[in-house]
Design a protein around this motif. Structure first.
Motif, PDB file in Angstrom:
ATOM      1  N   UNK A  70       0.988  -1.205  -0.036  1.00  0.00           N
ATOM      2  CA  UNK A  70      -0.065   0.055  -0.011  1.00  0.00           C
ATOM      3  C   UNK A  70       0.909   1.117  -0.058  1.00  0.00           C
ATOM      4  N   UNK A  71       0.602   2.222  -0.902  1.00  0.00           N
ATOM      5  CA  UNK A  71       1.301   3.466  -0.873  1.00  0.00           C
ATOM      6  C   UNK A  71       1.267   4.042   0.207  1.00  0.00           C
ATOM      7  N   UNK A  72       2.174   4.597   0.795  1.00  0.00           N
ATOM      8  CA  UNK A  72       2.074   5.552   2.178  1.00  0.00           C
ATOM      9  C   UNK A  72       2.118   7.180   1.764  1.00  0.00           C
ATOM     10  N   UNK A  73       3.167   7.340   0.865  1.00  0.00           N
ATOM     11  CA  UNK A  73       3.336   8.848   0.362  1.00  0.00           C
ATOM     12  C   UNK A  73       4.121   8.795  -0.840  1.00  0.00           C
ATOM     13  N   UNK A  74       3.917   9.944  -1.417  1.00  0.00           N
ATOM     14  CA  UNK A  74       4.494  10.111  -2.797  1.00  0.00           C
ATOM     15  C   UNK A  74       5.303  11.445  -2.839  1.00  0.00           C
ATOM     16  N   UNK A  75       6.421  11.897  -3.213  1.00  0.00           N
ATOM     17  CA  UNK A  75       7.085  13.109  -3.436  1.00  0.00           C
ATOM     18  C   UNK A  75       7.781  13.168  -4.619  1.00  0.00           C
ATOM     19  N   UNK A  76       8.089  14.387  -4.810  1.00  0.00           N
ATOM     20  CA  UNK A  76       8.973  14.585  -5.979  1.00  0.00           C
ATOM     21  C   UNK A  76      10.595  14.343  -5.528  1.00  0.00           C
ATOM     22  N   UNK A  77      11.281  13.816  -6.569  1.00  0.00           N
ATOM     23  CA  UNK A  77      12.609  13.302  -5.923  1.00  0.00           C
ATOM     24  C   UNK A  77      13.605  14.553  -5.846  1.00  0.00           C
ATOM     25  N   UNK A  78      14.406  14.233  -5.123  1.00  0.00           N
ATOM     26  CA  UNK A  78      15.553  15.452  -4.773  1.00  0.00           C
ATOM     27  C   UNK A  78      16.762  15.070  -5.215  1.00  0.00           C
ATOM     28  N   UNK A  79      17.659  15.900  -5.169  1.00  0.00           N
ATOM     29  CA  UNK A  79      19.120  15.640  -5.738  1.00  0.00           C
ATOM     30  C   UNK A  79      19.602  14.374  -4.829  1.00  0.00           C
ATOM     31  N   UNK A  80      19.180  14.434  -3.656  1.00  0.00           N
ATOM     32  CA  UNK A  80      19.808  13.559  -2.645  1.00  0.00           C
ATOM     33  C   UNK A  80      19.306  11.956  -2.732  1.00  0.00           C
ATOM     34  N   UNK A  81      18.289  11.917  -3.656  1.00  0.00           N
ATOM     35  CA  UNK A  81      17.450  10.457  -3.840  1.00  0.00           C
ATOM     36  C   UNK A  81      18.321   9.778  -5.154  1.00  0.00           C
ATOM     37  N   UNK A  82      18.461   8.507  -5.012  1.00  0.00           N
ATOM     38  CA  UNK A  82      18.774   7.762  -6.021  1.00  0.00           C
ATOM     39  C   UNK A  82      17.960   7.375  -6.844  1.00  0.00           C
ATOM     40  N   UNK A  83      17.833   7.954  -8.381  1.00  0.00           N
ATOM     41  CA  UNK A  83      16.915   7.954  -9.103  1.00  0.00           C
ATOM     42  C   UNK A  83      17.196   6.855 -10.239  1.00  0.00           C
ATOM     43  N   UNK A  84      16.245   6.197 -10.587  1.00  0.00           N
ATOM     44  CA  UNK A  84      16.426   5.143 -11.570  1.00  0.00           C
ATOM     45  C   UNK A  84      16.058   6.015 -13.015  1.00  0.00           C
ATOM     46  N   UNK A  85      17.089   5.839 -13.772  1.00  0.00           N
ATOM     47  CA  UNK A  85      16.834   6.484 -15.165  1.00  0.00           C
ATOM     48  C   UNK A  85      15.972   5.917 -15.933  1.00  0.00           C
ATOM     49  N   UNK A  86      15.256   6.611 -16.944  1.00  0.00           N
ATOM     50  CA  UNK A  86      13.985   6.072 -17.741  1.00  0.00           C
ATOM     51  C   UNK A  86      14.964   5.510 -19.109  1.00  0.00           C
ATOM     52  N   UNK A  97       9.864  16.131 -20.278  1.00  0.00           N
ATOM     53  CA  UNK A  97       8.480  16.026 -19.934  1.00  0.00           C
ATOM     54  C   UNK A  97       7.949  15.258 -18.915  1.00  0.00           C
ATOM     55  N   UNK A  98       8.901  14.843 -18.021  1.00  0.00           N
ATOM     56  CA  UNK A  98       8.433  14.178 -16.858  1.00  0.00           C
ATOM     57  C   UNK A  98       9.331  14.371 -15.366  1.00  0.00           C
ATOM     58  N   UNK A  99       8.945  14.005 -14.391  1.00  0.00           N
ATOM     59  CA  UNK A  99       9.776  14.265 -13.089  1.00  0.00           C
ATOM     60  C   UNK A  99       9.747  12.986 -12.468  1.00  0.00           C
ATOM     61  N   UNK A 100      10.925  12.870 -11.835  1.00  0.00           N
ATOM     62  CA  UNK A 100      11.035  11.362 -10.979  1.00  0.00           C
ATOM     63  C   UNK A 100      10.070  11.647  -9.622  1.00  0.00           C
ATOM     64  N   UNK A 101       9.775  10.525  -8.981  1.00  0.00           N
ATOM     65  CA  UNK A 101       8.881  10.399  -8.061  1.00  0.00           C
ATOM     66  C   UNK A 101       9.138   9.392  -7.062  1.00  0.00           C
ATOM     67  N   UNK A 102       9.394   9.669  -5.798  1.00  0.00           N
ATOM     68  CA  UNK A 102       9.716   8.842  -4.706  1.00  0.00           C
ATOM     69  C   UNK A 102       8.378   8.311  -3.837  1.00  0.00           C
TER      70      UNK A 102
END
Length: 181
Positions: free
Chosen positions: A41-57, A83-88
């Protein structure tokens, strides 16, 4: 009369469909190919920051299925980042169906969403998780139901968890569970 017929034919020829071939997967195929299958179950979502490990598209070109077996694919760095933004998204793990992951702390997963008023023809199939926080609906989060999802995941080259069908087709690796009254 000939004028109308020729105009109708011209209109039929002038407009073409803008689509791409999207693979379909059975639950068994997803399960067999996944390294990790979770009920969450999803608890929360937020826009990724520069400190987050982002998986590339990445999108996969040149791949195909022959008799249900995946052929070699060519990974191509996607050109849709503008066209998009990373979400954690943070998840509560309800059950581990396959694989191993710590359940004593929330599970985090990177995914993408389109920026407002931005869409791409033949573009990615991003996934959206309803965390029930009421942020989009103005509802009281304590009264809101949080849907349950099944995630089919794998490790990428950097050992990060990502969707079995990659970020480009993320929604194909997620199934929303529906309860029948």
């Amino acid at each position: 009369m000939r004028y109308f017929i020729s105009m109708a034919l011209a209109l039929c020829v002038a407009f073409t469909a803008d689509a791409r071939i999207i693979p379909s997967y059975t639950y068994q195929e997803l399960f067999d190919e996944a390294d990790l299958v979770l009920v969450v179950k999803a608890i929360s979502s937020r826009v990724a920051t520069e400190n987050d490990e982002v998986v590339p598209i990445e999108r996969i070109d040149g791949g195909s299925r022959t008799n249900g077996v995946r052929q070699d694919n060519i990974r191509v760095q996607s050109d849709i980042v503008e066209f998009c933004e990373a979400i954690i998204t943070q998840f509560e793990v309800l059950a581990i169906v396959k694989g191993e992951v710590a359940t004593d702390e929330p599970f985090h997963l990177c995914h993408y969403r389109y920026l407002p008023n931005r869409r791409i023809g033949r573009g990615p199939l991003f996934v959206n998780f309803d965390s029930g926080d009421g942020a989009h609906s103005g509802e009281n989060p304590k009264r809101r139901h949080r849907p349950t999802y099944i995630l089919f995941l794998k490790r990428d080259d950097q050992q990060r968890w990502t969707f079995l069908t990659e970020q480009y087709n993320a929604s194909l690796s997620v199934r929303k569970m529906v309860s029948v009254p």
